[in-house]
Design an enzyme around this catalytic site. Structure first.
Site, PDB file in Angstrom:
ATOM      1  N   ASP A   1       0.673  -1.652  -0.346  1.00 20.93           N
ATOM      2  CA  ASP A   1      -0.203   0.267   0.342  1.00 20.93           C
ATOM      3  C   ASP A   1       0.743   1.225   0.042  1.00 20.93           C
ATOM      4  OD1 ASP A   1      -2.465   1.828   0.135  1.00 20.93           O
ATOM      5  OD2 ASP A   1      -2.415   1.392   2.528  1.00 20.93           O
TER       6      ASP A   1
ATOM      7  N   GLU B   1       2.395   4.656  -3.986  1.00 20.04           N
ATOM      8  CA  GLU B   1       2.602   6.080  -5.227  1.00 20.04           C
ATOM      9  C   GLU B   1       3.337   6.466  -4.914  1.00 20.04           C
ATOM     10  OE1 GLU B   1       0.535   6.112  -2.685  1.00 20.04           O
ATOM     11  OE2 GLU B   1      -0.531   4.399  -4.265  1.00 20.04           O
TER      12      GLU B   1
ATOM     13  N   ASP C   1      -8.622   3.239  -2.331  1.00 20.24           N
ATOM     14  CA  ASP C   1     -10.012   3.461  -1.512  1.00 20.24           C
ATOM     15  C   ASP C   1     -11.246   4.001  -1.663  1.00 20.24           C
ATOM     16  OD1 ASP C   1      -8.422   2.503   0.971  1.00 20.24           O
ATOM     17  OD2 ASP C   1      -7.843   5.025   0.542  1.00 20.24           O
TER      18      ASP C   1
HETATM   19  O1  MIG Z   1      -5.267   5.529   4.067  1.00 17.85           O
HETATM   20  O2  MIG Z   1      -3.595   1.071   5.939  1.00 17.85           O
HETATM   21  O3  MIG Z   1      -6.154   1.940   0.639  1.00 17.85           O
HETATM   22  O4  MIG Z   1      -6.456  -0.536   1.948  1.00 17.85           O
HETATM   23  O5  MIG Z   1      -6.347   0.419   4.541  1.00 17.85           O
HETATM   24  C1  MIG Z   1      -4.908   4.506   4.664  1.00 17.85           C
HETATM   25  C2  MIG Z   1      -4.487   1.593   5.853  1.00 17.85           C
HETATM   26  C3  MIG Z   1      -4.004   3.751   4.190  1.00 17.85           C
HETATM   27  C4  MIG Z   1      -5.049   2.682   2.390  1.00 17.85           C
HETATM   28  C5  MIG Z   1      -5.483   1.695   2.014  1.00 17.85           C
HETATM   29  C6  MIG Z   1      -6.220   1.016   1.996  1.00 17.85           C
HETATM   30  C7  MIG Z   1      -5.450   0.561   3.874  1.00 17.85           C
HETATM   31  C8  MIG Z   1      -5.102   1.897   4.898  1.00 17.85           C
HETATM   32  N1  MIG Z   1      -4.719   3.035   3.869  1.00 17.85           N
END
Ligand code: MIG
Length: 781
Positions: free
Chosen positions: A407, A410, A484
């Protein structure tokens, strides 16, 4: 604040849009050829035309130098040898392969790419290839009235991308994904054009911020980048499927994933302790709801430090993982790239001491704020760093973890720009370049580091990687979830074209957070979304901190029962789905397909957003709105059978179909077949029998499908340990013949028979089974 009100539309705001002046590449001065490549020296720069295969031609414009042809992150193929026929005159040069032709007009340089029958694919007009002094490079192409555009990776909005403008710049977007929210997490600078039944593709291989403008002008479209070379590939098609084969020939294909990753997965931001994780797992088992994986979001870590566990809440992860494994459940932890700045934290110490983090040119480490607080970011553009990061995953693989969730790659940073300072200088394996140039491949290289190392560490087992960010080629390493989303019906609706376009962009393993991530979901939405999820290639329910829990049982017995039915259905379809994943891994042709992929001649399919196909013979038409129990379903050419009711429907018509909350309309084409089994509580359990469902027709056509199976978890299939059965079905007025003539591979499955069920048999038809002699698997009626 005022920007959020009507004040934003202040009459004084109107500005004359100034036309940007580009410098055209100009006329050809000289040219020469070298193997498959033609180099043109033009008045205002250089162009190379390189034939990659008979059906793929590459075009590169460099403003100041001879084009560089060897530095792609996305492309894994090398040019093939072939014969190129050349015709030259004063005005033009024609270069021909067996499958396409490039026509180059010399004054000024203008390129037309045609197929072998001289149908125009890509054509330039008054404007062609050009650039600006600030480094921007652009290609203008004529837009045909009948052009429809697909692909572009992960975009919101409808299936047909004509009339939009799309930007590629990997971005963390928590704000609601609206039809015009762009860019999102993935950058796939690629599209497919469908025109009058014929398709071709364009891949713009540039890692800078790129923009595809399919909207500003009715006669022209363009694609441009903030810097670098104008470097693009034209793929000749002519079928949508062949475009996918060509594009994935270039950028690579999804490796066959472990079977368990096709199963149902449950996630939550976050399950906060071992106790909670165990409870969730036990609930699934006790309630007969199949499940293959549970995800651990950021709270498993000690202060959000990657490669650690919180000692209080997760005191014995190894035990947890092996206990769950015995229940048939895998644990998939999240791994973010940010490494906490903490002098007492070993990973940070190593990163600093071994010089592994992203830095400014002057030598200072770049720090940005993410979950752990101030953090440094590994420089994945460096081989040494990829190796180090990959090796770190032994922390997980040594305790039995086989799947990782990437995660924030980017990379996302909590600041105004949402990412790293674009002037950070990456090592780039010896060719240093700024983040502005390499931003879009950060996630791809993190994926490469993770997948490659896990593969080594797992001793022959297939790793699973899930990613949020990526670039063309990400399919070689990871499945993609669409970030998200929210618990809105609109987001359920939007997930269909989004995942279909990801499939058309070479990424067959994708899916949204089922139920919606942010906001409180509700029973009806969760049910309808699970019905869709049962057929999206990636199937994970995930929800956010502060919102309602949405595990299958959270809304009471009535809804739990329906949700169970559809998760079980996923497992009944596993043999068919796994076969389709296998096909995708060798051809690039996606598992979940828009109808236009199978029916490119049928214009009614060109922007069909609310239906999709699984393989070439099944149409899923889910209900996507609240309180709705009837919907219009368009069925293309052929005769179709509603799998649940057995009712038959004529193709090339729209039908009104009824579907109560516990029903999902699924249609199978007559004269074809699908392979199913009884559901099992997870993919570890081998089915006892397979069920081949044949839908009798009378069309005299024969249908072929290659059923595929193997151990589902190792790479032994690469050495012949697989089972492939060529299934052939033929329906005529008096017989339905089922043939499994060709078997190959040495894999011996636990099942030894395939039960053949023929549906919709006419009184005048008999069933003929032609078993192959050389098989341990028999067909039984
Ligand atoms: O927005 O790790 O898209 O699936 O639960 C916070 C916490 C960062 C973004 C991800 C989401 C995940 C969340 N992360």
């Amino acid at each position: 604040m005022l920007e959020d009100t009507s004040f934003a539309l202040h009459p004084g705001n109107e500005q004359q849009s100034k036309a940007v002046i580009y410098r055209d590449i100009g006329s050809v001065k000289t040219y020469r050829s070298e193997d498959n490549t033609y180099y043109f020296h033009c008045e205002n720069g250089y162009i190379a035309i390189q034939f990659f295969t008979n059906s793929i031609v590459r075009v590169v414009m460099n403003r100041t130098n001879k084009p560089e042809l060897n530095d792609s992150y996305a492309v894994v193929a090398t040019p093939e040898k072939m014969d190129i026929a050349e015709e030259t005159s004063d005005e033009q040069i024609i270069l021909k392969t067996e499958r396409l032709e490039a026509v180059i007009q010399k004054k000024p340089f203008r390129l037309t790419v045609n197929d072998k029958d001289s149908n125009v694919l890509l054509e330039e007009g008054e404007r062609g290839m050009a650039y600006r002094e600030n480094g921007e490079v652009i290609a203008f192409k004529k837009m045909n009235d009948n052009d429809h555009f697909y692909g572009f990776g992960e975009k919101s909005g409808h299936l047909d991308k004509r009339g939009g403008k799309y930007e590629m710049w990997n971005t963390d977007v928590y704000a609601p994904h609206n039809p015009e929210t762009d860019p999102l997490y993935e950058s796939i600078p690629y599209f497919m054009t469908l025109r009058d039944g014929r398709a071709h593709g364009v891949f713009f291989d540039n890692t800078f911020r790129t923009t595809f403008d399919m909207k500003s002008d009715r006669e022209m479209y363009s694609y441009k980048a903030e810097g670098g070379q104008l470097d693009y590939y034209v793929m000749a098609g002519p079928e949508p499927k062949s475009v996918l084969e060509q594009y994935t020939h270039l950028t690579g294909r999804m490796p066959l994933p472990p079977k368990w990753s096709l199963g149902y997965q449950q996630s939550r931001y976050s399950y906060q302790s071992e106790t909670e994780v165990r409870e969730v797992a036990e609930n699934f088992i006790n309630k007969n709801i199949p499940i293959d994986a549970i995800h651990l979001d950021i709270h498993y870590m000690n202060g959000f430090r990657v490669f650690t566990f919180d000692k209080e809440k997760f005191p014995n992860p190894e035990q947890l993982i092996s206990d769950l494994r015995e229940m048939g459940i895998r644990v998939v932890p999240i791994v973010d790239p940010g490494v906490k700045k903490d002098a007492e934290y070993a990973v940070y110490q190593e990163g600093i001491n071994q010089d592994l983090f992203c830095k400014y040119m002057e030598g200072d480490v770049y720090f940005g704020e993410v979950w752990p607080g101030v953090s440094a970011f590994p420089d994945f553009t460096d081989e040494k760093v990829r190796k180090w990061w990959g090796d770190k995953h032994e922390f997980y693989t040594e305790i039995g973890i086989e799947g990782i969730w990437n995660d924030m790659n980017e990379p996302a940073v909590f600041n105004e720009t949402k990412t790293m300072d674009v002037s950070v200088m990456h090592r780039n394996d010896g060719r240093p370049a700024v983040h502005r140039e390499l931003h879009n491949i950060y996630g791809l290289l993190m994926g490469q580091a993770t997948y490659d190392s896990m593969k080594e560490q797992l001793n022959g087992k297939r790793p699973f990687l899930l990613t949020r960010a990526g670039f063309s080629g990400i399919q070689r390493y990871a499945a993609v979830w669409t970030g998200d989303n929210r618990s809105f019906w609109e987001h359920l609706q939007m997930s269909l074209p989004m995942v279909m376009n990801l499939g058309l962009s070479g990424i067959p393993f994708a899916g949204p957070d089922v139920g919606g991530f942010a906001h409180d979901t509700n029973a009806e939405l969760l049910v309808r979304w699970t019905q869709v999820g049962a057929f999206t290639p990636y199937f994970r329910n995930h929800s956010a901190l502060g919102f309602r829990y949405q595990e299958p049982w959270q809304f009471g017995e009535k809804y739990e029962k329906i949700i169970r039915k559809f998760i079980q259905m996923r497992y009944k379809w596993m043999p068919q789905l796994y076969s389709l994943f296998y096909h995708a891994s060798v051809s690039g042709i996606p598992v979940m397909r828009p109808l236009l992929m199978e029916f490119p001649e049928d214009m009614k399919t060109y922007n069909l957003n609310d239906q999709f196909m699984i393989g070439d013979n099944v149409i899923i038409a889910p209900v996507l709105s609240p309180s709705v129990t009837d919907r219009a379903v368009y069925l293309p050419k052929g005769e179709w059978v509603d799998m649940e009711t057995g009712a038959g429907y004529q193709g090339e018509q729209t039908h009104l179909i009824h579907a109560e909350l516990d029903q999902l309309p699924i249609f199978v084409k007559r004269g074809t077949a699908i392979m199913q089994t009884e559901w099992t509580s997870n993919t570890d359990k081998s089915p006892k029998d397979l069920n081949l469902h044949v839908y009798a027709g009378e069309n005299n056509e024969s249908y072929q499908f290659t059923f595929y199976d193997d151990d589902g978890e190792t790479f032994a299939f690469e050495n012949g340990l697989f089972l492939r059965i060529a299934i052939e079905v033929k329906s005529t007025a008096d017989a339905v013949t089922v043939n499994t003539a060709e078997h190959s591979g040495d894999y011996l499955p636990a099942y030894d028979k395939i039960k053949v069920h023929v549906h919709g048999l006419d009184d005048s038809q008999e069933v003929i089974l032609n078993n192959s002699d050389n098989t341990a698997i028999s067909l039984v009626k």
